[in-house]
Design a protein around this motif. Structure first.
Motif, mmCIF file in Angstrom:
data_model
loop_
_atom_site.group_PDB
_atom_site.id
_atom_site.type_symbol
_atom_site.label_atom_id
_atom_site.label_comp_id
_atom_site.label_asym_id
_atom_site.label_seq_id
_atom_site.Cartn_x
_atom_site.Cartn_y
_atom_site.Cartn_z
ATOM 1 N N HIS A 102 63.490 -66.076 -36.559
ATOM 2 C CA HIS A 102 64.759 -66.388 -35.920
ATOM 3 C C HIS A 102 65.180 -65.287 -34.943
ATOM 4 O O HIS A 102 65.864 -65.564 -33.948
ATOM 5 N N TRP A 167 57.454 -81.761 -41.839
ATOM 6 C CA TRP A 167 58.592 -82.184 -42.653
ATOM 7 C C TRP A 167 59.832 -81.360 -42.319
ATOM 8 O O TRP A 167 60.923 -81.906 -42.148
ATOM 9 N N TRP A 168 59.662 -80.038 -42.209
ATOM 10 C CA TRP A 168 60.808 -79.165 -41.936
ATOM 11 C C TRP A 168 61.389 -79.454 -40.552
ATOM 12 O O TRP A 168 62.606 -79.481 -40.371
ATOM 13 N N SER A 169 60.502 -79.665 -39.586
ATOM 14 C CA SER A 169 60.964 -79.951 -38.225
ATOM 15 C C SER A 169 61.779 -81.243 -38.180
ATOM 16 O O SER A 169 62.807 -81.321 -37.500
ATOM 17 N N ALA A 171 63.349 -82.709 -40.835
ATOM 18 C CA ALA A 171 64.515 -82.684 -41.721
ATOM 19 C C ALA A 171 65.562 -81.654 -41.312
ATOM 20 O O ALA A 171 66.763 -81.896 -41.450
ATOM 21 N N VAL A 172 65.094 -80.498 -40.813
ATOM 22 C CA VAL A 172 66.016 -79.387 -40.544
ATOM 23 C C VAL A 172 65.983 -78.968 -39.078
ATOM 24 O O VAL A 172 67.017 -78.678 -38.476
ATOM 25 N N GLY A 174 64.651 -76.363 -35.915
ATOM 26 C CA GLY A 174 64.579 -74.914 -35.772
ATOM 27 C C GLY A 174 63.212 -74.456 -35.311
ATOM 28 O O GLY A 174 62.344 -75.253 -34.947
ATOM 29 N N GLY A 179 59.104 -73.777 -41.761
ATOM 30 C CA GLY A 179 58.784 -74.685 -42.857
ATOM 31 C C GLY A 179 57.649 -74.177 -43.716
ATOM 32 O O GLY A 179 57.693 -74.277 -44.957
#
Length: 423
Positions: A102, A167-169, A171-172, A174, A179
């Motif tokens: 980040h 999945w992370w991309s 669902a969330v 960033g 993920g």
């Protein structure tokens, strides 16, 4: 009283093996994710193969950071404390890397990979926990069962990295690679909890009770060094394990970049890397039971000789492979894993059988410290070699390093045989 004479030892050992088997499956998933993502993440952040190799080497060599306190914890609390500590450090590493992503801060990401390597340390130490209560004539086989268990998680791990990213991309959202790090952190937490709850009674502390060494003085890494210096069997095992690890890490760390340099689509490259590294990790662990039986039947030296030959062949096959020849690269990486397996299992059995339970944590810890430093050296060297020469020259260099173990194998290796220990 010996471990083989205790009526409950067989039942205790079965429980230990079941627990270690489960933790190696889950921990193997975590390690597989870390191996697949490391070099790609840091090269994206820095644009340099040199820094990418450094991050990958720190992941595999992160055991050098935790081995000294881990040995002290193991001496006091047994295998349960040392293994849980390793996975806890890896969880901290995932948090550091997520913060670095980040912040777009490559040095912090490299530091996080150093902590993340503690998961690799814990996985390697588990093989010693499997040998603590094993009968001498079956030490190689029991040790290899735990090494083999890593196959299930590690082969799937690199592919899980890609799935976790998607999945992370969705669902969330960033930045990329978050993920993967979240998935790895969750797996390490779960592994530490299983160890803390189910690895009871502790195999090392039980082995010390059975051998009458409960009052033995606490030992440190320095004691392990002195043991290796004076004991030819330990010295040979330490050198063989370190050189095998050096070669495996040196070639494996740069293979992902070698593949991506031959492909235009980075996302497709991650998928191909996942498949090939999955096959490589399968080579590392899948045939471990066979290697363990060979060690029990023929001794460590012949298996170490065979492992040396396989590693040289692996360097030849992988080093001669173009970046787009994924079949030949896969064969080379499978051979690389198989050679590493032979060296690691045989060396661990040799070191464990050459010392008493009271000496094991310090001696085994010293061996893993040297392995970690060797891995760091491999990653530091591999990046510049690929950047300024080629992947093929890296494989030539690693083949030469492999042959450095030959003088040790030609020397006299003292120590009792499995039959003598059992008697």
């Amino acid at each position: 009283m010996t471990a083989t004479a205790h009526p409950d030892t067989t039942l205790l050992q079965r429980r230990v093996l079941r627990t270690l088997f489960a933790t190696q499956v889950i921990g193997g998933l975590a390690v597989g994710i870390g191996i697949a993502v490391g070099a790609l993440l840091v090269e994206d952040m820095t644009g340099s193969s040199t820094y990418a190799g450094l991050a990958q080497s720190l992941f595999v060599g992160g055991s050098a950071l935790v081995v000294v306190p881990a040995v002290r914890i193991t001496e006091r609390f047994g295998r349960r404390g040392g293994l849980a500590f390793g996975y806890a450090c890896a969880v901290a590493g995932t948090l550091v890397i997520i913060a670095a992503i980040h912040l777009d801060n490559a040095p912090v990401a490299v530091l996080g990979y150093f902590l993340l390597g503690s998961a690799s340390f814990a996985g390697l130490q588990s093989r010693y926990a499997a040998a603590d209560l094993a009968p001498a004539a079956k030490r190689g086989s029991h040790l290899a069962i735990v090494v083999w268990a890593t196959t299930i998680g590690s082969v799937v791990g690199p592919s899980v990295a890609a799935l976790a990213e998607r999945w992370w991309s969705a669902a969330v959202g960033g930045p990329a690679y978050v993920g993967s790090m979240v998935a790895m952190g969750v797996l390490c937490v779960l592994t530490a909890l299983i160890i803390g709850v189910f690895l009871r009674p502790d195999p090392l502390l039980t082995a010390r009770e059975l051998s009458g060494e409960t009052d033995a003085p606490r030992r440190s890494i320095a004691d392990g060094y002195r043991t290796a210096k004076s004991n030819p069997a330990v010295r040979t095992g330490v050198v063989a394990a370190a050189l095998g690890h050096f070669v495996m890490v040196g070639v494996m760390a740069m293979t992902a970049l070698h593949i991506r340099h031959g492909m235009a689509d980075p996302e497709q490259a991650l998928t191909v890397v996942g498949v090939i590294l999955g096959l490589h990790i399968g080579g590392m662990y899948a045939l471990a039971p066979v290697v363990g039986r060979l060690v029990d039947r023929h001794g460590s030296r012949p298996v170490l000789v065979a492992g040396t030959a396989i590693l040289v062949a692996a360097c030849a096959v992988a080093g001669s492979s173009p970046a787009d020849d994924h079949v030949r690269l896969s064969i080379g990486l499978v051979l690389l894993g198989l050679g590493w397996s032979a060296m690691t299992v045989a060396a661990a059995a040799l070191v464990t059988g050459a010392v008493s339970p009271a000496q094991r944590p310090s001696t085994q810890g010293f061996s893993d410290l040297v392995m970690g430093l060797a891995a760091m050296g491999a990653g530091i060297a591999s990046g510049p070699i690929v950047e300024y020469a080629s992947y093929g020259m890296l494989c030539v260099f690693c083949a030469v390093v492999t042959l450095c173990v030959v003088p040790f194998l030609m020397g006299r290796i003292s120590g009792p045989t499995a039959a003598e220990e059992a008697a």
